[in-house]
Scaffold this motif. Structure first.
Motif, PDB file in Angstrom:
ATOM      1  N   ALA A 321       0.819  -1.211   0.000  1.00 25.69           N
ATOM      2  CA  ALA A 321       0.000   0.000   0.000  1.00 25.69           C
ATOM      3  C   ALA A 321       0.854   1.262   0.000  1.00 25.69           C
ATOM      4  O   ALA A 321       1.694   1.466   0.878  1.00 25.69           O
ATOM      5  CB  ALA A 321      -0.925   0.019   1.219  1.00 25.69           C
ATOM      6  N   GLY A 322       0.642   2.106  -1.009  1.00 25.54           N
ATOM      7  CA  GLY A 322       1.363   3.365  -1.107  1.00 25.54           C
ATOM      8  C   GLY A 322       2.761   3.236  -1.664  1.00 25.54           C
ATOM      9  O   GLY A 322       3.429   4.245  -1.901  1.00 25.54           O
ATOM     10  N   LYS A 323       3.221   1.998  -1.885  1.00 25.80           N
ATOM     11  CA  LYS A 323       4.556   1.761  -2.432  1.00 25.80           C
ATOM     12  C   LYS A 323       4.434   1.219  -3.849  1.00 25.80           C
ATOM     13  O   LYS A 323       4.768   1.900  -4.808  1.00 25.80           O
ATOM     14  CB  LYS A 323       5.331   0.810  -1.520  1.00 25.80           C
ATOM     15  N   SER A 324       3.992  -0.030  -3.961  1.00 30.06           N
ATOM     16  CA  SER A 324       3.799  -0.630  -5.276  1.00 30.06           C
ATOM     17  C   SER A 324       2.323  -0.778  -5.622  1.00 30.06           C
ATOM     18  O   SER A 324       1.988  -1.143  -6.744  1.00 30.06           O
ATOM     19  CB  SER A 324       4.469  -2.008  -5.327  1.00 30.06           C
ATOM     20  N   LEU A 325       1.445  -0.486  -4.666  1.00 33.63           N
ATOM     21  CA  LEU A 325       0.007  -0.675  -4.835  1.00 33.63           C
ATOM     22  C   LEU A 325      -0.762   0.608  -4.609  1.00 33.63           C
ATOM     23  O   LEU A 325      -0.529   1.324  -3.626  1.00 33.63           O
ATOM     24  CB  LEU A 325      -0.505  -1.722  -3.841  1.00 33.63           C
ATOM     25  N   LEU A 326      -1.692   0.896  -5.510  1.00 37.79           N
ATOM     26  CA  LEU A 326      -2.663   1.968  -5.311  1.00 37.79           C
ATOM     27  C   LEU A 326      -4.052   1.442  -5.667  1.00 37.79           C
ATOM     28  O   LEU A 326      -4.193   0.397  -6.314  1.00 37.79           O
ATOM     29  CB  LEU A 326      -2.328   3.184  -6.176  1.00 37.79           C
ATOM     30  N   VAL A 327      -5.054   2.189  -5.245  1.00 36.47           N
ATOM     31  CA  VAL A 327      -6.450   1.799  -5.445  1.00 36.47           C
ATOM     32  C   VAL A 327      -7.172   2.895  -6.213  1.00 36.47           C
ATOM     33  O   VAL A 327      -7.037   4.083  -5.887  1.00 36.47           O
ATOM     34  CB  VAL A 327      -7.155   1.570  -4.085  1.00 36.47           C
ATOM     35  N   ILE A 328      -7.937   2.499  -7.218  1.00 34.36           N
ATOM     36  CA  ILE A 328      -8.781   3.437  -7.970  1.00 34.36           C
ATOM     37  C   ILE A 328     -10.230   3.101  -7.660  1.00 34.36           C
ATOM     38  O   ILE A 328     -10.676   1.964  -7.881  1.00 34.36           O
ATOM     39  CB  ILE A 328      -8.527   3.315  -9.484  1.00 34.36           C
ATOM     40  N   ASP A 329     -10.961   4.063  -7.105  1.00 36.67           N
ATOM     41  CA  ASP A 329     -12.360   3.781  -6.792  1.00 36.67           C
ATOM     42  C   ASP A 329     -13.237   3.994  -8.015  1.00 36.67           C
ATOM     43  O   ASP A 329     -12.749   4.352  -9.106  1.00 36.67           O
ATOM     44  CB  ASP A 329     -12.823   4.603  -5.582  1.00 36.67           C
ATOM     45  N   ASP A 357       3.730  14.016  -2.528  1.00 33.36           N
ATOM     46  CA  ASP A 357       3.847  14.376  -1.114  1.00 33.36           C
ATOM     47  C   ASP A 357       2.996  13.451  -0.249  1.00 33.36           C
ATOM     48  O   ASP A 357       3.417  13.021   0.835  1.00 33.36           O
ATOM     49  CB  ASP A 357       3.413  15.826  -0.894  1.00 33.36           C
ATOM     50  N   ALA A 358       1.784  13.124  -0.722  1.00 38.72           N
ATOM     51  CA  ALA A 358       0.907  12.242   0.042  1.00 38.72           C
ATOM     52  C   ALA A 358       1.481  10.836   0.151  1.00 38.72           C
ATOM     53  O   ALA A 358       1.279  10.140   1.150  1.00 38.72           O
ATOM     54  CB  ALA A 358      -0.472  12.198  -0.600  1.00 38.72           C
ATOM     55  N   LEU A 359       2.219  10.412  -0.872  1.00 34.03           N
ATOM     56  CA  LEU A 359       2.807   9.073  -0.862  1.00 34.03           C
ATOM     57  C   LEU A 359       4.119   9.009  -0.091  1.00 34.03           C
ATOM     58  O   LEU A 359       4.581   7.912   0.244  1.00 34.03           O
ATOM     59  CB  LEU A 359       3.031   8.587  -2.302  1.00 34.03           C
ATOM     60  N   GLU A 360       4.706  10.143   0.186  1.00 33.05           N
ATOM     61  CA  GLU A 360       6.011  10.163   0.840  1.00 33.05           C
ATOM     62  C   GLU A 360       5.981   9.453   2.190  1.00 33.05           C
ATOM     63  O   GLU A 360       6.941   8.762   2.567  1.00 33.05           O
ATOM     64  CB  GLU A 360       6.484  11.610   1.022  1.00 33.05           C
ATOM     65  N   LYS A 361       4.873   9.598   2.927  1.00 30.02           N
ATOM     66  CA  LYS A 361       4.814   8.979   4.257  1.00 30.02           C
ATOM     67  C   LYS A 361       4.778   7.455   4.194  1.00 30.02           C
ATOM     68  O   LYS A 361       4.937   6.774   5.219  1.00 30.02           O
ATOM     69  CB  LYS A 361       3.599   9.496   5.032  1.00 30.02           C
ATOM     70  N   TYR A 362       4.570   6.897   2.992  1.00 31.22           N
ATOM     71  CA  TYR A 362       4.574   5.445   2.828  1.00 31.22           C
ATOM     72  C   TYR A 362       5.934   4.917   2.375  1.00 31.22           C
ATOM     73  O   TYR A 362       6.084   3.714   2.160  1.00 31.22           O
ATOM     74  CB  TYR A 362       3.510   5.024   1.808  1.00 31.22           C
ATOM     75  N   SER A 363       6.908   5.795   2.228  1.00 26.90           N
ATOM     76  CA  SER A 363       8.196   5.389   1.646  1.00 26.90           C
ATOM     77  C   SER A 363       9.032   4.552   2.603  1.00 26.90           C
ATOM     78  O   SER A 363       9.825   3.719   2.173  1.00 26.90           O
ATOM     79  CB  SER A 363       8.986   6.627   1.199  1.00 26.90           C
ATOM     80  N   ARG A 364       8.891   4.766   3.911  1.00 26.24           N
ATOM     81  CA  ARG A 364       9.681   3.996   4.879  1.00 26.24           C
ATOM     82  C   ARG A 364       9.120   2.590   5.041  1.00 26.24           C
ATOM     83  O   ARG A 364       7.916   2.355   4.885  1.00 26.24           O
ATOM     84  CB  ARG A 364       9.693   4.706   6.230  1.00 26.24           C
ATOM     85  N   GLN A 365       9.983   1.647   5.384  1.00 16.41           N
ATOM     86  CA  GLN A 365       9.541   0.288   5.649  1.00 16.41           C
ATOM     87  C   GLN A 365       8.666   0.256   6.895  1.00 16.41           C
ATOM     88  O   GLN A 365       8.929   0.936   7.887  1.00 16.41           O
ATOM     89  CB  GLN A 365      10.751  -0.637   5.833  1.00 16.41           C
ATOM     90  N   LEU A 366       7.616  -0.561   6.871  1.00 10.44           N
ATOM     91  CA  LEU A 366       6.667  -0.581   7.982  1.00 10.44           C
ATOM     92  C   LEU A 366       7.278  -1.105   9.276  1.00 10.44           C
ATOM     93  O   LEU A 366       6.908  -0.652  10.362  1.00 10.44           O
ATOM     94  CB  LEU A 366       5.444  -1.417   7.619  1.00 10.44           C
ATOM     95  N   ILE A 367       8.190  -2.067   9.172  1.00  9.21           N
ATOM     96  CA  ILE A 367       8.813  -2.571  10.398  1.00  9.21           C
ATOM     97  C   ILE A 367       9.475  -1.428  11.159  1.00  9.21           C
ATOM     98  O   ILE A 367       9.370  -1.329  12.388  1.00  9.21           O
ATOM     99  CB  ILE A 367       9.829  -3.688  10.071  1.00  9.21           C
ATOM    100  N   GLU A 368      10.154  -0.558  10.431  1.00  9.53           N
ATOM    101  CA  GLU A 368      10.790   0.605  11.054  1.00  9.53           C
ATOM    102  C   GLU A 368       9.745   1.617  11.502  1.00  9.53           C
ATOM    103  O   GLU A 368       9.781   2.114  12.633  1.00  9.53           O
ATOM    104  CB  GLU A 368      11.755   1.247  10.064  1.00  9.53           C
ATOM    105  N   GLN A 369       8.799   1.920  10.619  1.00  9.72           N
ATOM    106  CA  GLN A 369       7.824   2.962  10.897  1.00  9.72           C
ATOM    107  C   GLN A 369       6.910   2.601  12.072  1.00  9.72           C
ATOM    108  O   GLN A 369       6.489   3.471  12.840  1.00  9.72           O
ATOM    109  CB  GLN A 369       6.976   3.220   9.650  1.00  9.72           C
ATOM    110  N   ASN A 370       6.618   1.303  12.206  1.00 10.14           N
ATOM    111  CA  ASN A 370       5.711   0.865  13.270  1.00 10.14           C
ATOM    112  C   ASN A 370       6.449   0.368  14.508  1.00 10.14           C
ATOM    113  O   ASN A 370       5.837  -0.196  15.413  1.00 10.14           O
ATOM    114  CB  ASN A 370       4.788  -0.241  12.747  1.00 10.14           C
ATOM    115  N   ASN A 371       7.771   0.593  14.549  1.00 12.99           N
ATOM    116  CA  ASN A 371       8.591   0.234  15.715  1.00 12.99           C
ATOM    117  C   ASN A 371       8.467  -1.248  16.070  1.00 12.99           C
ATOM    118  O   ASN A 371       8.218  -1.620  17.219  1.00 12.99           O
ATOM    119  CB  ASN A 371       8.214   1.112  16.916  1.00 12.99           C
ATOM    120  N   CYS A 372       8.635  -2.093  15.061  1.00 14.59           N
ATOM    121  CA  CYS A 372       8.519  -3.541  15.247  1.00 14.59           C
ATOM    122  C   CYS A 372       9.880  -4.223  15.379  1.00 14.59           C
ATOM    123  O   CYS A 372       9.965  -5.456  15.323  1.00 14.59           O
ATOM    124  CB  CYS A 372       7.765  -4.153  14.072  1.00 14.59           C
ATOM    125  N   GLN A 373      10.940  -3.465  15.559  1.00 17.41           N
ATOM    126  CA  GLN A 373      12.292  -4.024  15.485  1.00 17.41           C
ATOM    127  C   GLN A 373      12.567  -5.101  16.527  1.00 17.41           C
ATOM    128  O   GLN A 373      13.445  -5.944  16.333  1.00 17.41           O
ATOM    129  CB  GLN A 373      13.335  -2.911  15.622  1.00 17.41           C
TER     130      GLN A 373
END
Length: 435
Positions: A321-329, A357-373
């Motif tokens: 989501a937001g990286k390689s995938l988008l949704v068209i309604d 700009d809206a997609l920029e917040k999806y650029s980081r890996q989720l493990i890092e972004q969600n503090n799953c380390q």
């Protein structure tokens, strides 16, 4: 199941069986000795502690990481935002409309969007289209037009188009099955079990049950299964229906390629969450007893974990989501997640205008972004579903504790069956051995 842990080494044990260890970072699975199992609890033997430390610090050069690139290679398209069912747990506005009914997508506006994304791709790889609704087979002409255009635009470019559809199964007519054959679609049919459960959860809009119609269409589809991509049966389970094992027994009469079991994205019931895990363990045992690894891997979740462990492939993002995938309604608005459709604050574009700009917040890996380390299941989970997190906590990047517990419990079960399936002799490597 009893669990013990030292750093990135996690050991599991079920009553009556030998302990199994998992290296969270290297995605290695091993039997361990009784002495090493005990040492993980007591930390009294220096030589055993050294062995654990050595394994924990090892870096496996064969481990790879599945990272989504910045190319949009997958689009989910809501070809309709209406439905002929009224599912009790529907997260798409309660009626398949996402709060904004739209009979059918405007194909003339959609084709330029497809061209926009395709022209950005290099001449290699895949381009995936997933057709959703509402009920997408209410607009088969739109599906055909979109698929034909994508096939035309990828011809001669070494880009492989792939098509999938999620359908409620009530419109599997001869004509619609022929369409699915034309595009070689991977088909997911939503059905929550036998009629007593499914009719209660997934009634027609007129209040009548849908199961009889779905089963008739499904049998017609499965008779021509070799002409489509794949066929999966998919159930969604809530506190009102946690009969996962009963659904599995029902599914097994149909020769589908996969059986998928999903805990409702909106469910926040701890008792139901715990029961779902117990039911998933039960169907794992049922599958393995009846057909070993092959039967177990027909269950989508377990197949995914087995693939990751076989390939020693880390997952850093739950989805693209937001990286390689988008949704068209169905109004040609652009979002990052199918569940965000209709939420104006989550909109990232319209037509061929997509906000970087809206997609920029999806650029980081989720493990890092969600503090799953520090989570031992991080590379099997990939940071979790952002929508489920947001439903529970109000933020896509603040974790839902129930979700995390479920994922760890299910991952532990999958690891135990992986080891049981492989039966690796580890004694040659001392007190632990790795797959």
């Amino acid at each position: 199941m009893e669990i013990r842990r030292q750093n990135d080494i996690i050991a599991f044990r079920v009553q009556g069986e030998s302990p199994v260890a998992f290296h969270a970072r290297n995605l290695e699975v091993a039997d361990i000795s009784e002495e090493l199992w005990s040492e993980m609890d007591h930390a009294s033997d220096d030589s055993l502690q050294s062995m654990l430390s050595d394994w924990n610090t090892e870096e496996n050069p064969d481990v790879s990481t599945h990272s989504f690139g910045k190319d949009i290679r997958a689009l989910t398209i809501n070809v309709t935002q209406i439905c002929n069912l009224k599912c009790t747990y529907c997260a798409a506005g309660g009626d398949g409309t996402y709060g904004s009914a739209q009979t059918k997508i405007n194909v003339e506006k959609t084709l330029p969007q497809l061209k926009y994304f395709l022209e950005k791709l290099p001449n290699s790889g895949t381009f995936r289209i997933s057709f959703l609704g509402g009920e997408p087979l209410l607009y088969p002409e739109g599906i055909r037009a979109i698929a034909n255009y994508v096939k035309l635009m990828t011809a001669g470019r070494n880009i492989t188009p792939q098509f999938s559809i999620v359908t409620n199964g009530t419109l599997l007519t001869d004509a619609n099955i022929e369409l699915l054959q034309e595009i070689k679609a991977n088909i997911s049919v939503s059905i929550d079990g036998a009629a007593d459960e499914n009719d209660a959860a997934r009634p027609m809009k007129n209040g009548k049950g849908s199961t009889e119609t779905v089963v008739a269409g499904l049998n017609k589809l499965l008779a021509k299964k070799e002409l489509v991509g794949s066929v999966a049966l998919h159930g969604v389970f809530t506190a009102s229906n946690m009969n996962v094992s009963k659904a599995y027994e029902f599914y097994r009469q149909f020769p589908a390629d996969k059986y998928e079991f999903t805990y409702s994205v909106s469910e926040q019931n701890q008792e139901a969450s715990d029961l779902f895990v117990r039911e998933m363990r039960l169907i794992a045992a049922m599958a393995y007893t009846s057909g070993g690894e092959a039967a177990l891997r027909k269950i989508g979740y377990f197949d995914g974990v087995f693939n990751a462990l076989d390939q020693q492939r880390r997952t850093e993002n739950f989805c693209g989501a937001g990286k390689s995938l988008l949704v068209i309604d169905a109004r040609n608005n652009v979002f990052t997640c199918p569940w965000d459709v209709g939420n104006a604050s989550e909109k990232v574009g319209q037509g061929t205008e997509v906000s970087s700009d809206a997609l920029e917040k999806y650029s980081r890996q989720l493990i890092e972004q969600n503090n799953c380390q520090t989570c031992w299941a991080r590379y099997l989970c990939g940071g979790g579903c952002m929508y489920i997190h947001k439903e529970a906590t109000g933020s896509k990047n603040r974790k839902n504790g129930q979700f995390c517990e479920r994922m760890r419990s299910l991952a532990g079960t999958a690891i135990l069956y992986f080891k049981k399936s492989r039966q690796t002799d580890i004694q040659e490597e001392g007190d632990y051995g790795k797959h």
